[in-house]
Write a protein that holds these residues in place. Structure first.
Motif, PDB file in Angstrom:
ATOM      1  N   GLY A  23      -3.186   8.174 -11.418  1.00 31.39           N
ATOM      2  CA  GLY A  23      -3.097   8.236 -10.032  1.00 31.39           C
ATOM      3  C   GLY A  23      -4.322   8.050  -8.987  1.00 31.39           C
ATOM      4  N   GLY A  70       0.823   6.718  -6.754  1.00 28.64           N
ATOM      5  CA  GLY A  70      -0.570   7.395  -6.912  1.00 28.64           C
ATOM      6  C   GLY A  70      -0.498   9.099  -6.889  1.00 28.64           C
ATOM      7  N   GLY A  71       0.495   9.463  -5.580  1.00 28.82           N
ATOM      8  CA  GLY A  71       0.727  10.671  -5.318  1.00 28.82           C
ATOM      9  C   GLY A  71       1.661  11.312  -6.464  1.00 28.82           C
ATOM     10  N   ASN A  92       0.716  -1.053   0.141  1.00 30.43           N
ATOM     11  CA  ASN A  92      -0.115   0.025  -0.038  1.00 30.43           C
ATOM     12  C   ASN A  92       1.008   1.216   0.146  1.00 30.43           C
ATOM     13  N   GLY A  93       1.962   1.212   0.731  1.00 31.28           N
ATOM     14  CA  GLY A  93       2.814   2.655   0.779  1.00 31.28           C
ATOM     15  C   GLY A  93       3.493   2.720  -0.649  1.00 31.28           C
ATOM     16  N   ASN A 110       4.464   1.037  -9.305  1.00 34.00           N
ATOM     17  CA  ASN A 110       3.579   0.289  -9.673  1.00 34.00           C
ATOM     18  C   ASN A 110       3.887  -1.236  -9.160  1.00 34.00           C
ATOM     19  N   ARG A 141       2.001   1.812  -3.474  1.00 31.53           N
ATOM     20  CA  ARG A 141       0.849   2.145  -4.333  1.00 31.53           C
ATOM     21  C   ARG A 141       0.427   3.647  -4.290  1.00 31.53           C
ATOM     22  N   TRP A 142       0.487   4.123  -2.793  1.00 33.04           N
ATOM     23  CA  TRP A 142      -0.061   5.335  -2.572  1.00 33.04           C
ATOM     24  C   TRP A 142       1.210   6.305  -2.902  1.00 33.04           C
ATOM     25  N   ALA A 143       2.482   6.169  -2.845  1.00 30.67           N
ATOM     26  CA  ALA A 143       3.320   6.889  -3.358  1.00 30.67           C
ATOM     27  C   ALA A 143       3.222   7.046  -4.800  1.00 30.67           C
ATOM     28  N   GLY A 158      -6.419   1.375  -5.799  1.00 28.70           N
ATOM     29  CA  GLY A 158      -5.906  -0.019  -5.550  1.00 28.70           C
ATOM     30  C   GLY A 158      -6.288  -1.093  -6.407  1.00 28.70           C
ATOM     31  N   LEU A 194      -4.159   4.779  -6.408  1.00 33.39           N
ATOM     32  CA  LEU A 194      -4.766   5.042  -4.931  1.00 33.39           C
ATOM     33  C   LEU A 194      -5.966   4.272  -4.668  1.00 33.39           C
TER      34      LEU A 194
END
Length: 196
Positions: free
Chosen positions: A190, A77-78, A70-71, A117, A73-75, A196, A194
């Motif tokens: 993005g 997306g950001g 998740n970390g 990714n 993935r969120w990075a 998922g 985020l």
């Protein structure tokens, strides 16, 4: 025989558009063929880094510890959302013009799109094992097959960049169209990352 089967599977997967292909097409439409080919190089480098990570066991970490997945993935997306905002702002200033050194920036951004990714790392972890010889060390085989996939994907990505480059001149009537399309694609990628 196994190598041919792996190459065929890799080609089918490489022809299926994903975040890297969308990024390459968006950059090509926004800034031209050179920007798209620079993005191809960046995506290939990011994919190769993911192949190496999968060979070293990062995919197992993602599977066993979801916060790591998740970390990343969120990075990712950001980063994509930030790129969307920057592309939208650039469209208002200087349509599809490519700043000096812009290809380096395109390659750098594309690298991060591919690297951040986590699904790519998991993809390598799922695709490679069926093609490994259990009697030989796994890591060198994984690296070799990963490099083969990256080579095949880079070739198909070049095709996408060249096709988008042929389309880009038709957008000259709407000088901000390429950059606006790029911004929308980055934003959607993005949000997808985020979600998922």
């Amino acid at each position: 025989m196994q190598l041919a089967a792996f190459a065929t599977a890799s080609l089918v997967l490489a022809l299926t558009p994903g975040p890297g292909v969308l990024f390459i097409v968006a950059r090509t439409l926004a800034a031209g063929r050179r920007a798209g080919l620079a993005a191809v190089a960046g995506v290939a480098a990011g994919n190769l880094a993911n192949a190496v990570a999968a060979s070293l066991g990062l995919a197992a970490v993602f599977a066993l510890w979801p916060p790591a997945y998740n970390g990343v993935r969120w990075a990712g997306g950001g980063v994509l959302l930030w790129m969307a905002v920057q592309s939208w702002r650039r469209a208002g200033l200087e349509a599809a013009a490519q700043a000096p050194g812009g290809e380096r920036q395109d390659a750098h951004q594309a690298f991060w799109v591919a690297l951040l990714n986590p699904k790519t790392t998991l993809f390598f972890a799922a695709l490679l094992p069926p093609f490994l010889d259990p009697a030989a060390p796994a890591a060198p085989q994984s690296l070799a097959l990963g490099a083969l996939f990256v080579t095949i994907a880079a070739a198909t990505d070049c095709g996408y960049a060249l096709a988008a480059g042929a389309l880009a001149p038709r957008l000259t009537r709407w000088p901000t169209a390429g950059a606006r399309v790029a911004a929308i694609v980055f934003g959607l990628l993005g949000l997808y990352a985020l979600a998922g």
